[in-house]
Design a protein around this motif. Structure first.
Motif, PDB file in Angstrom:
ATOM      1  N   SER A 193      18.336  83.868  -1.863  1.00 44.27           N
ATOM      2  CA  SER A 193      19.517  84.145  -2.197  1.00 44.27           C
ATOM      3  C   SER A 193      20.224  85.809  -1.721  1.00 44.27           C
ATOM      4  N   HIS A 194      19.600  86.404  -0.924  1.00 44.06           N
ATOM      5  CA  HIS A 194      20.180  87.520  -0.274  1.00 44.06           C
ATOM      6  C   HIS A 194      20.997  86.562   0.655  1.00 44.06           C
ATOM      7  N   HIS A 195      20.610  85.944   1.282  1.00 43.84           N
ATOM      8  CA  HIS A 195      21.185  85.199   2.529  1.00 43.84           C
ATOM      9  C   HIS A 195      22.453  84.392   1.971  1.00 43.84           C
ATOM     10  N   LEU A 196      22.534  83.702   0.383  1.00 47.49           N
ATOM     11  CA  LEU A 196      23.602  83.039   0.589  1.00 47.49           C
ATOM     12  C   LEU A 196      24.766  83.682  -0.739  1.00 47.49           C
ATOM     13  N   LYS A 197      24.403  85.544  -0.702  1.00 48.14           N
ATOM     14  CA  LYS A 197      25.462  86.418  -1.014  1.00 48.14           C
ATOM     15  C   LYS A 197      26.080  86.626   0.157  1.00 48.14           C
ATOM     16  N   VAL A 198      25.464  87.057   1.403  1.00 48.00           N
ATOM     17  CA  VAL A 198      26.319  87.935   2.237  1.00 48.00           C
ATOM     18  C   VAL A 198      27.291  86.717   3.174  1.00 48.00           C
ATOM     19  N   LEU A 199      26.979  85.530   2.753  1.00 49.61           N
ATOM     20  CA  LEU A 199      27.766  84.615   3.279  1.00 49.61           C
ATOM     21  C   LEU A 199      28.992  83.826   1.876  1.00 49.61           C
ATOM     22  N   ARG A 200      28.493  84.775   0.892  1.00 47.90           N
ATOM     23  CA  ARG A 200      29.524  84.165   0.040  1.00 47.90           C
ATOM     24  C   ARG A 200      30.507  84.906  -0.139  1.00 47.90           C
ATOM     25  N   GLU A 201      29.933  86.562   0.315  1.00 46.68           N
ATOM     26  CA  GLU A 201      30.767  87.962  -0.245  1.00 46.68           C
ATOM     27  C   GLU A 201      31.694  87.760   0.738  1.00 46.68           C
ATOM     28  N   ALA A 202      31.398  87.290   2.254  1.00 46.57           N
ATOM     29  CA  ALA A 202      31.816  87.621   3.608  1.00 46.57           C
ATOM     30  C   ALA A 202      33.385  86.391   3.160  1.00 46.57           C
ATOM     31  N   GLY A 203      33.525  85.555   2.119  1.00 42.85           N
ATOM     32  CA  GLY A 203      34.150  83.809   2.248  1.00 42.85           C
ATOM     33  C   GLY A 203      33.916  82.578   2.774  1.00 42.85           C
ATOM     34  N   LEU A 204      32.604  82.693   3.156  1.00 46.76           N
ATOM     35  CA  LEU A 204      32.366  81.976   4.059  1.00 46.76           C
ATOM     36  C   LEU A 204      32.217  80.294   2.977  1.00 46.76           C
ATOM     37  N   ILE A 205      31.313  80.957   1.641  1.00 46.22           N
ATOM     38  CA  ILE A 205      30.869  80.121   0.957  1.00 46.22           C
ATOM     39  C   ILE A 205      31.542  80.614  -1.074  1.00 46.22           C
ATOM     40  N   SER A 206      31.321  79.619  -1.440  1.00 48.98           N
ATOM     41  CA  SER A 206      31.317  79.777  -2.885  1.00 48.98           C
ATOM     42  C   SER A 206      30.496  79.379  -3.562  1.00 48.98           C
ATOM     43  N   GLY A 207      29.887  79.987  -5.528  1.00 49.00           N
ATOM     44  CA  GLY A 207      28.799  78.765  -5.581  1.00 49.00           C
ATOM     45  C   GLY A 207      29.642  78.879  -7.148  1.00 49.00           C
ATOM     46  N   GLU A 208      28.602  78.009  -7.409  1.00 43.29           N
ATOM     47  CA  GLU A 208      29.358  77.539  -9.325  1.00 43.29           C
ATOM     48  C   GLU A 208      27.942  77.451  -9.621  1.00 43.29           C
ATOM     49  N   ARG A 209      27.994  77.879 -10.587  1.00 42.58           N
ATOM     50  CA  ARG A 209      26.712  77.581 -11.332  1.00 42.58           C
ATOM     51  C   ARG A 209      27.335  76.475 -12.497  1.00 42.58           C
ATOM     52  N   ARG A 210      26.216  75.245 -12.647  1.00 45.59           N
ATOM     53  CA  ARG A 210      25.840  74.662 -13.372  1.00 45.59           C
ATOM     54  C   ARG A 210      24.722  74.350 -13.817  1.00 45.59           C
ATOM     55  N   GLY A 211      25.004  74.616 -15.080  1.00 48.96           N
ATOM     56  CA  GLY A 211      23.532  74.710 -15.574  1.00 48.96           C
ATOM     57  C   GLY A 211      22.522  75.444 -15.288  1.00 48.96           C
ATOM     58  N   THR A 212      21.184  74.920 -14.901  1.00 49.72           N
ATOM     59  CA  THR A 212      19.997  75.872 -14.061  1.00 49.72           C
ATOM     60  C   THR A 212      20.593  76.033 -12.502  1.00 49.72           C
ATOM     61  N   TRP A 213      21.061  75.565 -12.070  1.00 51.83           N
ATOM     62  CA  TRP A 213      21.552  75.269 -10.546  1.00 51.83           C
ATOM     63  C   TRP A 213      22.998  75.785  -9.775  1.00 51.83           C
ATOM     64  N   VAL A 214      23.124  75.943  -8.961  1.00 53.99           N
ATOM     65  CA  VAL A 214      23.584  76.750  -8.388  1.00 53.99           C
ATOM     66  C   VAL A 214      24.532  76.010  -7.261  1.00 53.99           C
ATOM     67  N   TYR A 215      25.666  75.527  -7.269  1.00 57.26           N
ATOM     68  CA  TYR A 215      25.998  74.359  -6.410  1.00 57.26           C
ATOM     69  C   TYR A 215      26.792  75.919  -5.578  1.00 57.26           C
ATOM     70  N   TYR A 216      26.399  75.641  -3.963  1.00 54.67           N
ATOM     71  CA  TYR A 216      28.031  75.447  -2.928  1.00 54.67           C
ATOM     72  C   TYR A 216      27.802  75.855  -2.053  1.00 54.67           C
ATOM     73  N   ARG A 217      29.442  75.555  -2.120  1.00 53.87           N
ATOM     74  CA  ARG A 217      30.454  75.061  -0.865  1.00 53.87           C
ATOM     75  C   ARG A 217      31.219  75.485   0.350  1.00 53.87           C
ATOM     76  N   VAL A 218      31.654  74.836   1.297  1.00 51.74           N
ATOM     77  CA  VAL A 218      31.805  75.814   2.500  1.00 51.74           C
ATOM     78  C   VAL A 218      33.492  76.037   2.042  1.00 51.74           C
ATOM     79  N   HIS A 219      33.552  76.862   2.281  1.00 46.85           N
ATOM     80  CA  HIS A 219      35.226  77.279   2.507  1.00 46.85           C
ATOM     81  C   HIS A 219      35.517  76.722   3.961  1.00 46.85           C
ATOM     82  N   PRO A 220      35.985  75.143   3.993  1.00 48.39           N
ATOM     83  CA  PRO A 220      36.595  75.064   5.403  1.00 48.39           C
ATOM     84  C   PRO A 220      37.801  75.842   5.775  1.00 48.39           C
TER      85      PRO A 220
END
Length: 125
Positions: A78-105
């Motif tokens: 989660s920490h590593h995903l947060k760093v990628l998210r805060e840098a603007g490389l990915i975004s996350g979207e909660r769907r039910g109990t899971w979070v889906y991550y998407r790359v920002h092309p």
């Protein structure tokens, strides 16, 4: 002569070396912004996470598809995903109990534009 051609001429003259510039170099602001992105990818786990997400169909992956790949705890992933998210490389979207991550092309495009010389073929391994 276009504004860009004039700027390249001025920059080439300022550099004073034999080979002329063929494109405008990064500004100080651009270098700061891009360095944040490169720094976020500077960790092997984060680089692999980014690659895993980008490798999934549609450039999107569920955190459940990412966690089992590493011998790390959930909070560490989660920490590593947060760093990628805060840098603007990915975004996350909660769907039910899971979070889906998407790359920002577009972010990856900005990074690759710096690394590829004009006219050079892009090689993938």
């Amino acid at each position: 002569m276009s504004n860009q051609e004039r700027m390249l001429t001025v920059l080439s003259e300022a550099v004073g070396c034999c080979s002329p510039l063929v494109r405008e170099p990064l500004s100080a602001e651009q270098a700061v912004e891009l360095s944040r992105l490169f720094k976020a990818m500077g960790d092997p786990v984060r680089l692999r996470l980014l690659s895993l997400i980008a490798s999934h169909e549609g450039g999107e992956a569920c955190v459940c598809d990412l966690s089992d790949v590493f011998e790390l705890t959930g909070p560490t992933i989660s920490h590593h995903l947060k760093v990628l998210r805060e840098a603007g490389l990915i975004s996350g979207e909660r769907r039910g109990t899971w979070v889906y991550y998407r790359v920002h092309p577009e972010a990856l495009g900005r990074l690759s534009a710096v690394l590829v010389a004009d006219g050079a073929p892009v090689v993938t391994a």
